[in-house]
Design a protein around this motif. Structure first.
Motif, PDB file in Angstrom:
ATOM      1  N   ARG A 383       9.925  -7.141  -2.288  1.00  0.00           N
ATOM      2  CA  ARG A 383       9.798  -7.494  -0.862  1.00  0.00           C
ATOM      3  C   ARG A 383       9.887  -6.248   0.027  1.00  0.00           C
ATOM      4  NH1 ARG A 383       8.249 -11.420  -3.185  1.00  0.00           N
ATOM      5  NH2 ARG A 383       8.686 -13.600  -2.652  1.00  0.00           N
ATOM      6  N   ASP A 384       9.355  -5.141  -0.485  1.00  0.00           N
ATOM      7  CA  ASP A 384       9.273  -3.899   0.276  1.00  0.00           C
ATOM      8  C   ASP A 384       7.871  -3.830   0.878  1.00  0.00           C
ATOM      9  OD1 ASP A 384       8.981  -1.295   1.200  1.00  0.00           O
ATOM     10  OD2 ASP A 384      10.158  -0.415  -0.427  1.00  0.00           O
ATOM     11  N   LEU A 385       7.734  -4.293   2.123  1.00  0.00           N
ATOM     12  CA  LEU A 385       6.413  -4.409   2.728  1.00  0.00           C
ATOM     13  C   LEU A 385       5.760  -3.056   2.957  1.00  0.00           C
ATOM     14  CD1 LEU A 385       6.820  -7.345   5.269  1.00  0.00           C
ATOM     15  CD2 LEU A 385       6.238  -7.381   2.844  1.00  0.00           C
ATOM     16  N   ASP A 386       6.550  -2.035   3.244  1.00  0.00           N
ATOM     17  CA  ASP A 386       5.967  -0.703   3.426  1.00  0.00           C
ATOM     18  C   ASP A 386       5.283  -0.244   2.133  1.00  0.00           C
ATOM     19  OD1 ASP A 386       6.733  -0.440   6.052  1.00  0.00           O
ATOM     20  OD2 ASP A 386       8.668   0.487   5.562  1.00  0.00           O
ATOM     21  N   GLN A 387       5.990  -0.376   1.025  1.00  0.00           N
ATOM     22  CA  GLN A 387       5.400   0.038  -0.252  1.00  0.00           C
ATOM     23  C   GLN A 387       4.181  -0.814  -0.586  1.00  0.00           C
ATOM     24  OE1 GLN A 387       8.073   0.682  -3.540  1.00  0.00           O
ATOM     25  NE2 GLN A 387       6.520   0.164  -5.073  1.00  0.00           N
ATOM     26  N   LEU A 388       4.273  -2.106  -0.346  1.00  0.00           N
ATOM     27  CA  LEU A 388       3.151  -3.001  -0.620  1.00  0.00           C
ATOM     28  C   LEU A 388       1.911  -2.581   0.155  1.00  0.00           C
ATOM     29  CD1 LEU A 388       1.746  -5.650  -1.528  1.00  0.00           C
ATOM     30  CD2 LEU A 388       2.898  -6.788   0.394  1.00  0.00           C
ATOM     31  N   VAL A 389       2.032  -2.442   1.455  1.00  0.00           N
ATOM     32  CA  VAL A 389       0.866  -2.207   2.306  1.00  0.00           C
ATOM     33  C   VAL A 389       0.303  -0.806   2.120  1.00  0.00           C
ATOM     34  CG1 VAL A 389       0.077  -2.056   4.708  1.00  0.00           C
ATOM     35  CG2 VAL A 389       1.589  -3.926   4.004  1.00  0.00           C
ATOM     36  N   ILE A 390       1.175   0.199   2.053  1.00  0.00           N
ATOM     37  CA  ILE A 390       0.699   1.581   1.928  1.00  0.00           C
ATOM     38  C   ILE A 390      -0.084   1.780   0.636  1.00  0.00           C
ATOM     39  CG2 ILE A 390       1.453   3.971   1.579  1.00  0.00           C
ATOM     40  CD1 ILE A 390       3.762   3.382   3.541  1.00  0.00           C
ATOM     41  N   HIS A 391       0.474   1.302  -0.483  1.00  0.00           N
ATOM     42  CA  HIS A 391      -0.198   1.511  -1.758  1.00  0.00           C
ATOM     43  C   HIS A 391      -1.421   0.618  -1.922  1.00  0.00           C
ATOM     44  CE1 HIS A 391       3.761   3.375  -2.882  1.00  0.00           C
ATOM     45  NE2 HIS A 391       2.925   4.259  -3.351  1.00  0.00           N
ATOM     46  N   ALA A 392      -1.360  -0.592  -1.389  1.00  0.00           N
ATOM     47  CA  ALA A 392      -2.527  -1.479  -1.466  1.00  0.00           C
ATOM     48  C   ALA A 392      -3.683  -0.915  -0.646  1.00  0.00           C
ATOM     49  CB  ALA A 392      -2.162  -2.882  -0.992  1.00  0.00           C
ATOM     50  N   ASP A 393      -3.400  -0.405   0.545  1.00  0.00           N
ATOM     51  CA  ASP A 393      -4.461   0.199   1.363  1.00  0.00           C
ATOM     52  C   ASP A 393      -5.109   1.374   0.640  1.00  0.00           C
ATOM     53  OD1 ASP A 393      -4.273  -1.550   3.475  1.00  0.00           O
ATOM     54  OD2 ASP A 393      -2.950  -0.279   4.682  1.00  0.00           O
ATOM     55  N   ALA A 394      -4.292   2.193  -0.014  1.00  0.00           N
ATOM     56  CA  ALA A 394      -4.838   3.339  -0.753  1.00  0.00           C
ATOM     57  C   ALA A 394      -5.687   2.866  -1.932  1.00  0.00           C
ATOM     58  CB  ALA A 394      -3.695   4.227  -1.238  1.00  0.00           C
TER      59      ALA A 394
END
Length: 442
Positions: A383-394
């Motif tokens: 549930r770490d949204l920063d890690q989820l979104v940053i890596h998914a965008d990349a």
């Protein structure tokens, strides 16, 4: 255009007008199979005079942007050097960059070759065949000797390297299919059991490459057909390592579709075959790596770790432990493989360290996209949204840049896991971005 050929017609359709084959045929007022025939014939096929005039008219009536795209593509294609037997690798990469993806016509041609190859591979009683008579009936084709086999093997190696370097893997397909045609034709006129077996080895090699191209484009049934033929050819050649890698690639389709229980028996077979292969090659350790993914999918951490530990023994091998083509496992991928397994097992404590190590390594853009997706999945689990979104965008950027079906499929899996966080603005925005991959691969 002074003279239209199938090559220019394809550029007009795909690059300039950006139309599907069916829509382009409707625009011209002809059956879509006629357009397929033109494009399959390429520069060697010249449409009839009345069709030349129709194509001229379509180009004249196109908007300025479309005409500019056509002229630029035409200039670029004319600048590409021809692929000859002595072409350097850079020439091959340049040519494949101009070739659009396979269509139904070229897939049917591959199935024809597979049918022929399967029959020729399975011919019983090789020692009783009259090879001299076969040579006489081969329309005067030259004898398949050791020098010819060396040329075929060298081109196989070139094509694997082109595949590795190509930004979009499917662009390699037309060259692979053309060389498969050559190998199957050679199989019809092979002379003696030893030459027959060596040709079967080359075919086992190249059908695995064809399968990899289809797999990367999410055409799993086509890939499975290729791997099946490759396994049969490897068995006929007595090439245990080739045979085992074909079985492993086939099983990996099940792994990727989360059919782990189905994949396990085939991997057990692959491990048995690999045990009879060259002990200096890494085949058996690569099989263990895929077995670890199966055990992770089945939720068995201890069995997964045992398989990974066995795979890690590849580092104790010396010399040339892999080929440049059908076997490329040297242990360098183990950190990302471990990380992916631990993500599947939802062991964040083990996964993060392995994935971070993989990301710091010098890996291909496609592999980096896979690691980024696994890191995004790890962020979702924690549930770490920063890690989820940053890596998914990349990872999305990698998928868009490379056109890799493999990365897209991993992102599709990630998208399906986002439902519990629906309503969170950043997650909803990411979900919309990933929806295109879900539509393309579902």
């Amino acid at each position: 255009m002074e003279t239209w050929t199938g090559a220019e017609a394809r550029l007009l359709r795909e690059v300039a007008l950006r139309l599907s084959l069916r829509d382009f045929a409707d625009l011209l007022g002809i059956p879509s199979r006629t357009v397929s025939k033109w494009e399959a014939g390429g520069a060697a096929l010249v449409p009839r005079p009345h069709m030349q005039a129709i194509l001229d008219t379509v180009l004249e009536r196109a908007d300025p942007a479309a005409r500019t795209r056509f002229e630029s593509a035409l200039t670029e294609r004319q600048a590409v050097p021809l692929v000859q037997s002595g072409a350097v690798l850079g020439d091959l990469v340049s040519v494949t960059a101009q070739v659009p993806e396979f269509d139904d016509l070229s897939r049917r041609e591959l199935l024809r070759l597979m049918t022929m190859a399967g029959t020729l591979i399975a011919l019983p009683g090789l020692e009783d065949l009259d090879w001299e008579r076969i040579e006489h009936l081969a329309d005067g084709s030259r004898r398949v000797d050791s020098e010819t086999l060396g040329e075929y093997a060298a081109l196989n190696g070139h094509l694997w390297r082109v595949f590795a370097l190509a930004k979009t893997k499917r662009h390699t397909y037309p060259l692979v299919r053309e060389h498969l045609d050559v190998l199957v034709s050679a199989l019809q006129r092979s002379h003696g059991e030893q030459v027959h077996r060596e040709l079967c080895s080359l075919i086992a090699d190249l059908f695995q490459l064809a399968g990899e191209i289809f797999f990367d484009s999410n055409r799993y049934t086509d890939a499975a057909h290729c791997y099946t033929l490759a396994a049969s050819a490897g068995k006929e050649a007595g090439a245990y390592d080739l045979w085992a890698t074909a079985l492993t690639r086939h099983a990996f389709i099940g792994v990727y579709e989360h059919q782990h229980a189905t994949a396990r028996p085939m991997l057990d077979l692959a491990a048995g075959v690999a045990s009879k292969g060259n002990p200096g090659l890494s085949t058996r350790f690569w099989v263990s790596t895929v077995q670890a993914q199966v055990q992770a999918g089945l939720g068995d951490l201890a069995a997964c770790q045992r398989a990974l530990d066995h795979a890690d023994q590849v580092h104790h091998l010396s010399g040339q432990v892999h080929t440049d083509g059908w076997l490329r496992f040297d242990g360098s991928r183990l950190p990302e493989e471990r990380g992916a397994c631990y993500v599947t097992l939802q062991r964040a404590d083990l996964a993060e360290q392995a994935l971070d190590a993989a990301l710091r390594a010098d890996i291909s853009t496609r592999r980096r996209g896979g690691v980024l997706t696994d890191l995004a999945s790890l962020g979702l689990q924690q549930r770490d949204l920063d890690q989820l979104v940053i890596h998914a965008d990349a990872a999305v950027e990698v998928a868009q840049t490379t056109g890799s079906g493999w990365v897209e499929r991993k992102l599709t899996g990630l998208h399906r896991q986002l439902a519990p966080l629906a309503g969170e603005p950043r997650v909803d925005q990411l979900s919309q971005k990933l929806a295109s991959f879900t539509t393309a691969t579902s």
